[in-house]
Design an enzyme around this catalytic site. Structure first.
Site, mmCIF file in Angstrom:
data_model
loop_
_atom_site.group_PDB
_atom_site.id
_atom_site.type_symbol
_atom_site.label_atom_id
_atom_site.label_comp_id
_atom_site.label_asym_id
_atom_site.label_seq_id
_atom_site.Cartn_x
_atom_site.Cartn_y
_atom_site.Cartn_z
ATOM 1 N N CYS A 157 0.812 -1.231 0.000
ATOM 2 C CA CYS A 157 0.000 0.000 0.000
ATOM 3 C C CYS A 157 0.839 1.272 0.000
ATOM 4 C CB CYS A 157 -0.881 0.037 1.247
ATOM 5 S SG CYS A 157 -2.034 -1.308 1.308
HETATM 6 N N1 CO8 Z 1 -21.508 -9.066 0.406
HETATM 7 C C1 CO8 Z 1 -22.432 -9.089 1.384
HETATM 8 N N2 CO8 Z 1 -22.113 -9.242 2.676
HETATM 9 C C2 CO8 Z 1 -20.812 -9.386 2.985
HETATM 10 C C3 CO8 Z 1 -19.795 -9.366 2.019
HETATM 11 C C4 CO8 Z 1 -20.189 -9.205 0.679
HETATM 12 N N3 CO8 Z 1 -19.298 -9.163 -0.321
HETATM 13 N N4 CO8 Z 1 -18.609 -9.511 2.625
HETATM 14 C C5 CO8 Z 1 -18.854 -9.617 3.940
HETATM 15 N N5 CO8 Z 1 -20.195 -9.561 4.159
HETATM 16 C C6 CO8 Z 1 -20.905 -9.677 5.431
HETATM 17 C C7 CO8 Z 1 -20.136 -10.503 6.421
HETATM 18 O O1 CO8 Z 1 -20.427 -11.872 6.251
HETATM 19 C C8 CO8 Z 1 -20.639 -9.951 7.740
HETATM 20 O O2 CO8 Z 1 -21.860 -10.576 8.062
HETATM 21 P P1 CO8 Z 1 -22.193 -10.965 9.601
HETATM 22 O O3 CO8 Z 1 -22.174 -9.659 10.345
HETATM 23 O O4 CO8 Z 1 -23.533 -11.608 9.471
HETATM 24 O O5 CO8 Z 1 -21.090 -11.886 10.006
HETATM 25 C C9 CO8 Z 1 -20.919 -8.490 7.441
HETATM 26 O O6 CO8 Z 1 -21.036 -8.386 6.029
HETATM 27 C C10 CO8 Z 1 -19.829 -7.569 7.915
HETATM 28 O O7 CO8 Z 1 -18.548 -8.096 7.479
HETATM 29 P P2 CO8 Z 1 -17.195 -7.413 7.785
HETATM 30 O O8 CO8 Z 1 -17.114 -7.097 9.246
HETATM 31 O O9 CO8 Z 1 -16.076 -8.206 7.173
HETATM 32 O O10 CO8 Z 1 -17.399 -6.091 6.925
HETATM 33 P P3 CO8 Z 1 -16.781 -4.664 7.161
HETATM 34 O O11 CO8 Z 1 -17.848 -3.734 7.493
HETATM 35 O O12 CO8 Z 1 -15.556 -4.731 8.019
HETATM 36 O O13 CO8 Z 1 -16.263 -4.302 5.684
HETATM 37 C C11 CO8 Z 1 -14.182 -4.261 4.483
HETATM 38 C C12 CO8 Z 1 -15.319 -5.119 5.027
HETATM 39 C C13 CO8 Z 1 -14.741 -3.362 3.422
HETATM 40 C C14 CO8 Z 1 -13.158 -5.205 3.858
HETATM 41 C C15 CO8 Z 1 -13.546 -3.435 5.635
HETATM 42 O O14 CO8 Z 1 -13.238 -4.251 6.716
HETATM 43 C C16 CO8 Z 1 -12.286 -2.735 5.228
HETATM 44 O O15 CO8 Z 1 -12.231 -2.008 4.259
HETATM 45 N N6 CO8 Z 1 -11.212 -2.875 6.008
HETATM 46 C C17 CO8 Z 1 -9.933 -2.244 5.709
HETATM 47 C C18 CO8 Z 1 -9.483 -2.763 4.442
HETATM 48 C C19 CO8 Z 1 -8.181 -2.244 4.006
HETATM 49 O O16 CO8 Z 1 -7.825 -1.107 4.067
HETATM 50 N N7 CO8 Z 1 -7.453 -3.124 3.475
HETATM 51 C C20 CO8 Z 1 -6.211 -2.795 2.957
HETATM 52 C C21 CO8 Z 1 -6.175 -3.417 1.697
HETATM 53 S S1 CO8 Z 1 -4.538 -3.723 1.308
HETATM 54 C C22 CO8 Z 1 -4.069 -2.544 0.231
HETATM 55 O O17 CO8 Z 1 -4.649 -1.504 0.161
HETATM 56 C C23 CO8 Z 1 -2.949 -2.875 -0.700
HETATM 57 C C24 CO8 Z 1 -2.472 -4.299 -0.559
HETATM 58 C C25 CO8 Z 1 -1.706 -4.758 -1.725
HETATM 59 C C26 CO8 Z 1 -2.554 -4.809 -2.983
HETATM 60 C C27 CO8 Z 1 -3.225 -6.112 -3.197
HETATM 61 C C28 CO8 Z 1 -3.895 -6.158 -4.557
HETATM 62 C C29 CO8 Z 1 -4.511 -7.486 -4.911
#
Ligand code: CO8
Length: 374
Positions: A157
């Site tokens: 990142c």
């Molecule tokens: N559709 C519907 N529902 C879903 C989905 C979906 N796709 N995914 C999860 N849910 C459900 C879950 O099952 C869960 O249900 P329940 O409460 O019943 O268990 C509910 O939604 C909530 O799930 P989460 O708690 O997982 O959801 P969040 O509100 O936390 O959102 C995110 C998920 C969007 C992933 C969030 O946690 C987030 O953005 N976190 C930070 C992410 C981040 O910054 N990551 C860094 C990425 S790395 C980067 O930027 C570069 C890395 C290198 C590049 C790689 C390229 C390939």
């Protein structure tokens, strides 16, 4: 004495193809239905877990992403494949990553009012390189006809900001006069489009910046680079295990752990306070407060992260003008997000205005650059 360093050019190359949430989620849900039908017996016996549907509503609310650009759309929406189809190129052809890097580089050179002959170092810095060697940066150097030297850097990142940091240091020290930093974020081959939690997060892009000595800068929009600040802290919460060792381990090189995977909730909780503290300290070292800044070009991983970080800094939500969001159309583009925000939202700043570029994420890593319009 150190040279005064400026950021004098930026280039943004956007792939020609898009995938909307509706398209992506339609394909994922068809894949999930297909998987569940294929494993019907194991699912009813309880030995395999059924795959629930993904939802466009969830994706937009949880991430701010509505659509993403993709280098090659073919194959991604095919239920039987769920990954792009990218042809292997011969050794004497330009690699795909060098090709998109060159596109972004040309745009950055144009915006800095420079030619390849003015550049004496090339840094390709991104989340993945498509091979280990020869460096993509050296291939780009050859394609553009640049003298001097080039090297690749991988910092996930924070690859873009950390690459710009190295350029800043080289120009300040006088070991290079003008550096081309390129971030060809061709990430779609490492996305697990079969994973409901992460299939929607990423998009492809290439960005580039020119960092040079102030006395040689002749662009229309020049930003004095006042200082840089970086921190890293090891975390397994964002990980890809793909690498050259898979040849020797006899494990599936395409297993889920070899692709991007994360503990998204933990990342959110741990990275937001780290980023806010980092930025506050960086500004304090210049006796500046968050309210003294005109613009925040923040990392673009998740809109709720940016809202929380800007609230911690300003005591209120930042407006879209103060902290632009590009996630809705570009999605998370690994390290390039803050550079895309800068590319699209810097020309209106007036002489003396302060702004900050900041990345945060995998590693963990945080990198910032404080700039002031010249
Ligand atoms: N559709 C519907 N529902 C879903 C989905 C979906 N796709 N995914 C999860 N849910 C459900 C879950 O099952 C869960 O249900 P329940 O409460 O019943 O268990 C509910 O939604 C909530 O799930 P989460 O708690 O997982 O959801 P969040 O509100 O936390 O959102 C995110 C998920 C969007 C992933 C969030 O946690 C987030 O953005 N976190 C930070 C992410 C981040 O910054 N990551 C860094 C990425 S790395 C980067 O930027 C570069 C890395 C290198 C590049 C790689 C390229 C390939």
């Amino acid at each position: 004495m150190q040279n005064q360093v400026v950021l004098s050019g930026v280039g943004l190359w956007t792939p020609p193809n898009t995938i909307t949430n509706e398209e992506l989620i339609g394909a994922y849900n068809a894949y999930a239905d297909h998987f569940n039908a294929q494993h019907k017996d194991e699912i009813s016996e309880g030995t395999v877990e059924a795959k629930p549907h993904s939802s466009a509503e969830f994706v937009e609310k949880a991430s701010g992403i509505k659509s993403r650009y993709i280098y090659c759309k073919d194959g991604v929406l095919d239920v039987e494949r769920m990954r792009p189809i990218i042809e292997e190129r011969a050794d004497d052809e330009l690699s795909q990553q060098a090709e998109i890097a060159v596109e972004a580089a040309k745009l950055a050179l144009k915006s800095a009012n420079k030619s390849a002959q003015d550049i004496d170092a090339v840094i390709v810095s991104c989340a993945y390189t498509q091979r280990s060697y020869p460096a993509i940066a050296i291939e780009v150097q050859e394609a553009l006809g640049i003298d001097g030297f080039g090297f690749d850097m991988l910092v996930a990142c924070s690859a873009a900001t950390f690459g710009m940091h190295r350029a800043y240091e080289m120009v300040a020290a006088g070991t290079a006069k003008a550096v081309l930093v390129i971030n060809p974020e061709l990430v779609s081959p490492q996305v697990n489009y079969k994973d409901r939690d992460s299939h929607f997060i990423f998009g492809d892009v290439a960005t580039a910046t020119i960092i040079e000595r102030s006395d040689t800068a002749k662009a229309e929009h020049v930003f004095n680079l006042l200082s840089t600040k970086a921190v890293t802290k090891f975390s397994n919460n964002i990980r890809s295990n793909f690498g050259y060792m898979t040849h020797a381990t006899d494990k599936d090189p395409y297993a889920a752990d070899k692709l991007f995977h994360q503990e998204g909730r933990k990342v959110f909780k741990e990275v937001c306070p780290m980023a806010a503290e980092h930025i506050t300290e960086h500004l304090a070292s210049h006796e500046l407060k968050p309210t003294d800044l005109k613009r925040w070009w923040l990392h673009q991983a998740n809109i709720n992260m940016n809202t929380l970080i800007s609230k911690k800094l300003l005591g209120r939500e930042a407006s879209r003008e103060e902290a632009p969001i590009v996630l809705d159309t570009y999605a998370n583009t690994a390290s390039a997000g803050s550079v895309i925000a800068f590319a699209l939202h810097h020309e209106d700043l007036q002489s003396g205005d302060y702004g900050l570029l900041c990345s945060f994420g995998a590693g963990y890593s945080i990198g910032s650059l404080l700039v002031q319009k010249r």
